[in-house]
Structure formats: C-alpha cells, structure tokens
Design a protein around this motif. Structure first.
Motif, PDB file in Angstrom:
ATOM      1  N   UNK A 155       0.830  -1.207   0.000  1.00  0.00           N
ATOM      2  CA  UNK A 155       0.000   0.000   0.000  1.00  0.00           C
ATOM      3  C   UNK A 155       0.865   1.258   0.000  1.00  0.00           C
ATOM      4  N   UNK A 156       0.220   2.374  -0.279  1.00  0.00           N
ATOM      5  CA  UNK A 156       0.900   3.670  -0.321  1.00  0.00           C
ATOM      6  C   UNK A 156       1.351   4.058   1.085  1.00  0.00           C
ATOM      7  N   UNK A 157       2.656   4.295   1.261  1.00  0.00           N
ATOM      8  CA  UNK A 157       3.206   4.626   2.574  1.00  0.00           C
ATOM      9  C   UNK A 157       4.215   5.757   2.446  1.00  0.00           C
ATOM     10  N   UNK A 158       4.355   6.510   3.524  1.00  0.00           N
ATOM     11  CA  UNK A 158       5.343   7.590   3.588  1.00  0.00           C
ATOM     12  C   UNK A 158       6.745   6.998   3.584  1.00  0.00           C
ATOM     13  N   UNK A 165       6.112   8.252  -3.301  1.00  0.00           N
ATOM     14  CA  UNK A 165       5.333   7.906  -4.490  1.00  0.00           C
ATOM     15  C   UNK A 165       4.801   9.121  -5.244  1.00  0.00           C
ATOM     16  N   UNK A 166       4.896  10.317  -4.670  1.00  0.00           N
ATOM     17  CA  UNK A 166       4.348  11.534  -5.282  1.00  0.00           C
ATOM     18  C   UNK A 166       2.863  11.371  -5.555  1.00  0.00           C
ATOM     19  N   UNK A 167       2.094  11.239  -4.468  1.00  0.00           N
ATOM     20  CA  UNK A 167       0.667  10.952  -4.543  1.00  0.00           C
ATOM     21  C   UNK A 167      -0.122  12.030  -3.794  1.00  0.00           C
ATOM     22  N   UNK A 168      -1.427  11.788  -3.631  1.00  0.00           N
ATOM     23  CA  UNK A 168      -2.316  12.726  -2.950  1.00  0.00           C
ATOM     24  C   UNK A 168      -3.098  11.976  -1.873  1.00  0.00           C
ATOM     25  N   UNK A 169      -3.191  12.577  -0.681  1.00  0.00           N
ATOM     26  CA  UNK A 169      -3.992  12.020   0.410  1.00  0.00           C
ATOM     27  C   UNK A 169      -4.970  13.074   0.890  1.00  0.00           C
ATOM     28  N   UNK A 170      -6.217  12.650   1.151  1.00  0.00           N
ATOM     29  CA  UNK A 170      -7.283  13.538   1.608  1.00  0.00           C
ATOM     30  C   UNK A 170      -7.872  12.982   2.889  1.00  0.00           C
ATOM     31  N   UNK A 171      -8.118  13.843   3.873  1.00  0.00           N
ATOM     32  CA  UNK A 171      -8.778  13.422   5.104  1.00  0.00           C
ATOM     33  C   UNK A 171      -9.702  14.515   5.606  1.00  0.00           C
ATOM     34  N   UNK A 172     -10.900  14.086   6.065  1.00  0.00           N
ATOM     35  CA  UNK A 172     -11.851  15.049   6.630  1.00  0.00           C
ATOM     36  C   UNK A 172     -12.394  14.472   7.933  1.00  0.00           C
ATOM     37  N   UNK A 173     -12.297  15.234   9.004  1.00  0.00           N
ATOM     38  CA  UNK A 173     -12.767  14.817  10.317  1.00  0.00           C
ATOM     39  C   UNK A 173     -13.879  15.740  10.777  1.00  0.00           C
ATOM     40  N   UNK A 174     -14.975  15.143  11.250  1.00  0.00           N
ATOM     41  CA  UNK A 174     -16.087  15.903  11.791  1.00  0.00           C
ATOM     42  C   UNK A 174     -16.651  15.128  12.975  1.00  0.00           C
TER      43      UNK A 174
END
Length: 336
Positions: A155-158, A165-174
C-alpha cells in the motif's frame, strides 16, 4: 515533541498577511539488535551473464541506530488556512552488516489544512498508513514486530529515506467520524523501455465512541494489462481501559499470489505497570504459506525528559520457513 523556532517572518502579498515558521523535531535511538542467523543478500554476475544470489551470514548481534530530524515549514493565512511542507533527514545502520549509513533527505510532503480538512501531496502516507490502530503496539527499540505481519499488499506509505510515491492524500474529520482517501498515479518499468500503469487508491473511515476507536479501509492496485488487481481490506479496533490498552486487527490480503493471498490477523496490548514502566505484547499471522508470523514481548522504561530505555524479544516464523528466527533488541531513545 518540542519545536524549535528557526525563523518567524511576515509574508505580505496582495494585502494579506501570514505568519510563517520553520521548526525541527525528531528522535535518536541506539542499542544492540540481535537476529538469529543474520545474513545479507549479495549478487554476482558471471562471465556468461548469469546472476548468482549469495546469502552469507554476518554477525547475529550488531549495533543498531537511527537519527531522524523532521524539518517543517508552516504558514497560516488571515483566513485560518495552513500551508506546510516537510522533509526528513534520517540515518540508519545497515541492518545486514551493522555498518553505518549516511544521512539523506527524503521526498517533500506538502499539506493544506483548514478546520477538519487536510490534503497532502507529494511523499504522502495513504489511508492504510494513516489508519487508526493499523500498527497497534509495536515491540522493540526498532519496532521489529507488529500485529500486521501477515499483510503482504504493497500500500501507499510515507518514505522516510526515499523520494516517495508523489501521490495525494485527503482526510476530513467531523465530530467522532473521520474519512480518508489517497490516490497514486504509479508507473512501473517492465523492461525493454516499456512501462505499465499500476495506479493505487484507497479509502478509509474511522469512528470513535467513548474509549474505543473502530476503523476500516479498502485499497486496490489497478495493474493495467496484468490481468490481476490486488487489493487489501483492513478492520481495526482499539481502546484504553485505565492502565491497559489493546488493539485487534483483521485483513483480507488479496494479493492474487498463491503464497501470500489470504486472511491476516493480529492483536497487541500495552500495560502501564507504574514506576515509569510499560509492558508491550504483539502477535500477527496469516493463513497463506508465506505469511510472516510474529510473536513478541517488550518493555519501555521512561527516564523523563523525552528519554527512555526500550527493548523486546520475539520469534518470526512462517509455514514455508525452514526454521523459526529469534529477534531481540535493547537500547535508548530520546525524543526532541
């Protein structure tokens, strides 16, 4: 962690003002690491062009070490939007020979944060790498054992030491909910100047109720032209009850490779004995022949001021392994 202010300036553009700073954080660790029948893989090429793989044994016990320095630059606009970037300087020992390696900077990660929304770009951690309780209570100075040991999906890892990997990560917390997703537009070189797309994507959801956190994630690699799309599904549970903490882990590791395709599972626990001592336990396994089984116990003794003594003892095994392998380490870590 302490943050050391390197610079603080005012950035003025089109009438808006932002406060900027650069800070440092990280840790150092050093001690003794033991791996039964430790070896290092080397290759040699014959005059006919054949490649021979050698696996000579080295010293079982070596000096292990790591120095990690995070360099973070942050700026916040008048509207409360935070822009940041991070690079990491890290030096480790060579785990095969015990010799020292040089430190080097990794690939940069960029972030935009506003309220509960976070978007990372560049060298990012994906939904699995960010998933609550995925790693559980890892054991040892080097964190050599974890409940996830039966997972083989890539999987995609730091990356701490590479470009990432030069990728994009999105996170939203509510409230008690958090949602995450990542996408990596990967290209693999297949030889002869040819390439193929192997895009990776994953999604996750996390819910915290009282002292328990439940999380689920799914990811897939779309390997165009390969005839297979490996995937991973993970469910974790974790909680704390006074001095005791524990996690549970189960995964459908659909690698589509016979030796590793199957179900993985694990658990981990921590217990605060008092007197600045914490005991740790972790177990991980899977039903595929090549899945790595790990069982380990460890302890942390807090010295105060960000310093601690750490160590662990464990066993690695698998169905197709000729023998089980004992692993152990002990040393000191200081956070800054």
């Amino acid at each position: 962690m302490k943050k050391v202010l390197f610079a603080s300036t005012a950035l003025i553009a089109t009438g808006s003002v932002a406060a900027a700073e650069v800070s440092f954080s990280g840790y150092g660790r050093f001690g003794i690491g033991y791996v039964e029948d430790r070896s290092i893989i080397t290759t040699t090429t014959t005059t006919s062009g054949a490649i021979n793989v050698n696996n000579p044994e080295t010293d079982d016990a070596i000096l292990v070490s790591r120095f990690r320095l995070n360099i973070d630059a942050n700026v916040e606009t008048d509207g409360g939007v935070e822009f940041s970037g991070r690079v990491r300087l890290q030096a480790d020992e060579d785990s095969g020979t015990g010799e020292a390696n040089s430190a080097g900077l990794n690939g940069a990660r960029f972030s935009v944060i506003y309220g509960g929304l976070r978007v990372d770009a560049g060298n990012v951690a994906g939904a699995f790498d960010n998933l609550a309780n995925y790693y559980g209570n890892e054991v040892g100075l080097e964190l050599f054992a974890g409940q996830y040991s039966g997972v083989n999906y890539n999987f995609l890892a730091y990356s701490s030491t590479g470009s990432g990997a030069n990728a994009v990560f999105f996170q939203y917390a509510v409230g008690d909910f958090a949602f995450g997703a990542s996408y990596d537009q990967a290209t693999i070189f297949t030889g002869g100047g040819n390439t193929t797309d192997a895009d990776r994507w994953d999604v996750s959801a996390t819910y915290t109720f009282n002292n328990i956190t439940a999380a689920v994630a799914y990811g897939q690699t779309d390997a165009i032209g390969s005839g297979s799309d490996p995937s991973l599904t993970v469910l974790t549970l974790g909680g704390e009850w006074g001095d005791f903490g524990g996690t549970l882990f189960v995964a459908d590791d659909a690698t589509e490779v016979t030796a590793t395709d199957g179900t993985a599972w694990g658990l981990s626990a921590s217990y605060n004995l008092g007197a600045a001592t914490t005991l740790l336990f972790t177990y991980g396994d899977g039903n595929a022949d090549a899945d790595l089984q790990q069982v380990a116990i460890g302890a942390i003794y807090d010295l105060g001021g960000g310093a601690s003594l750490r160590g662990g003892l464990g066993v690695n095994d698998c169905d197709v392994c000729s023998d089980s392998t004992m692993v152990a380490d002990f040393g000191a870590q200081f956070n800054f």
